[in-house]
Scaffold this motif. Structure first.
Motif, short mmCIF file in Angstrom:
data_model
loop_
_atom_site.label_atom_id
_atom_site.label_comp_id
_atom_site.label_asym_id
_atom_site.label_seq_id
_atom_site.Cartn_x
_atom_site.Cartn_y
_atom_site.Cartn_z
N ARG A 119 -28.92 -7.57 7.81
CA ARG A 119 -29.67 -7.54 9.07
C ARG A 119 -31.11 -7.06 8.83
NH1 ARG A 119 -25.58 -4.52 11.31
NH2 ARG A 119 -27.10 -2.99 12.05
N THR A 120 -31.28 -6.04 8.00
CA THR A 120 -32.62 -5.53 7.71
C THR A 120 -33.46 -6.59 7.00
OG1 THR A 120 -31.72 -3.30 7.51
CG2 THR A 120 -33.91 -3.67 6.62
N GLU B 62 -33.02 -9.92 7.03
CA GLU B 62 -33.31 -11.05 7.91
C GLU B 62 -34.36 -10.69 8.95
OE1 GLU B 62 -29.48 -12.27 9.36
OE2 GLU B 62 -29.14 -13.62 7.64
N ARG B 63 -34.35 -9.44 9.42
CA ARG B 63 -35.34 -8.99 10.39
C ARG B 63 -36.74 -8.99 9.75
NH1 ARG B 63 -32.77 -4.63 12.13
NH2 ARG B 63 -33.80 -3.22 10.67
#
Length: 301
Positions: free
Chosen positions: A200-201, A203-204
Motif C-alpha cells: 500500500r505504501t 503504490e501510494r
C-alpha cells in the motif's frame, strides 16, 4: 445466566475457532463446544455459524459479543485492581504485530523484566493486525500507519523507509547508491499481497508520481518475497529494517516522497488500564527515549 457458557462463547468469537478458544481458556475443545451449545439450547437461539473453515457469529451473536467483550474486560480490570499490591509475577498478554523486526526486541525486554507473564504473539499484515485489535482478540497491537481516533491509545515507535531488494548479481548492485521509482520501469517486480502495508505504501508513492508499476508476481509473505528475489525471479520492495543478512540479496535506498511508514503501539480504551498492558507500554517507552511510558488518551475530535 451461566458465565462459564458465556465466557466460552466470548472466547470463540474472539479467536474465530473452537480450538483456539479452548487454548485461550485452558480447557478442552469439547468443553468449549458443550458450553456454547448449552447456551444456545437454553435460550433457543443460534449464536454462531459453523463451517469447515471458520466460525462466525450470527447477528444476535455479534450483539451478544459486544456485551460479553465489555463484561470480561471489566472482570479483568477488577482482578487487576485486586492484584495491584503484588509484583507482576504472572499473567497473560495477547499481542498482534505487523512487523516482527520491531516487536521482537520489545518482547525480549518484556520477558527479561516480567518472566512470569505468558505472551501470545500473532503476526500478520497490517489489515489482519488491525482486525485483531478492533475485534478485541488481542490486548494491544504493534501496527503501522494507523489513523488516530477517539478511544484509541497510541505510542509512536518511529518510522521506517522502503528500499529495493535485488538479487546479489543484479547490475545495479555496487554501481548505484540510490534509485528513483521511475527507474523501476522494465524491471520484473515482485509484490506483497494487497493487504500488506509494504504494498500500500509503495503504490501510494507511485500514484503520487502518476507512475504505474504492475507486479509480475504476487507473494503473501516477506519471507516468500526474499526467497523469490534470491532465486532471481525479480526485484521487490521491502522496509529497510526487514532486509535479511543474506549474501544472495542486496538492497538499495529509494529516492522520493511518501516511502516511509510510522509505527505505533496501540490499545483500546477498555484495555489501557490493565497492568500487563501498562507494563508493555513502559517497556516500549524505555526502548524509545523521550516518549511517555503509560498510554495517554487522544483528545476528542
Amino acid at each position: 445466566m451461566n458465565l462459564f457458557q458465556l465466557r466460552a462463547f466470548d472466547a470463540v468469537v474472539r479467536e474465530g475457532s473452537f480450538t483456539r478458544a479452548a487454548e485461550r481458556l485452558c480447557i478442552s475443545q469439547p468443553a468449549v463446544t458443550g458450553h456454547v451449545k448449552a447456551l444456545e439450547e437454553h435460550y433457543q437461539v443460534r449464536l454462531l455459524r459453523r463451517s469447515a473453515r471458520q466460525v462466525e457469529p450470527t447477528e444476535l451473536g455479534r450483539s451478544l459479543a459486544a456485551i460479553s467483550h465489555q463484561l470480561f474486560a471489566l472482570a479483568e480490570k477488577a482482578e487487576d485492581l485486586l492484584d495491584t499490591s503484588q509484583a507482576l509475577e504472572a499473567g497473560r498478554l495477547d499481542l498482534a504485530a505487523d512487523s516482527p523486526h520491531l516487536v521482537m526486541p520489545l518482547l525480549a525486554r518484556m520477558r527479561e523484566r516480567y518472566p512470569g507473564v505468558a505472551i501470545n504473539l500473532r503476526l500478520g499484515n497490517t489489515q489482519e493486525t488491525l482486525a485483531a485489535l478492533n475485534g478485541e482478540r488481542v490486548d494491544l497491537a504493534l501496527v503501522s500507519d494507523i489513523p488516530p481516533r477517539t478511544g484509541l491509545h497510541l505510542m509512536p515507535l518511529g518510522a521506517t523507509r522502503l528500499c529495493l531488494l535485488l538479487p546479489a548479481g543484479h547490475p545495479w548492485v555496487g554501481r548505484r547508491k540510490a534509485l528513483a521509482l521511475n527507474e523501476l520501469r522494465g524491471q520484473v517486480l515482485l509484490q506483497r499481497e494487497p493487504g500488506s502495508l509494504t504494498r500500500r505504501t509503495f503504490e501510494r508513492a507511485c500514484a503520487a508520481q502518476e507512475l504505474e508499476l504492475r507486479a509480475a508476481l504476487e507473494l503473501n509473505s516477506r519471507e516468500a518475497v526474499i526467497e523469490a528475489v534470491a532465486a532471481g525471479l525479480g526485484v521487490s520492495i521491502l522496509y529497510a529494517q526487514e532486509v535479511p543478512r543474506d549474501p544472495r540479496v542486496a538492497a538499495l535506498p529509494l529516492k522520493g516522497e511518501g516511502l516511509e511508514s510510522r509505527h505505533f503501539l496501540a490499545c483500546l480504551d477498555s484495555y489501557a488500564a490493565l497492568r500487563v498492558v501498562k507494563a508493555f507500554y513502559e517497556v516500549a517507552g524505555d526502548q524509545v527515549p523521550g516518549l511517555p511510558s503509560p498510554p495517554a488518551p487522544l483528545p476528542e475530535g
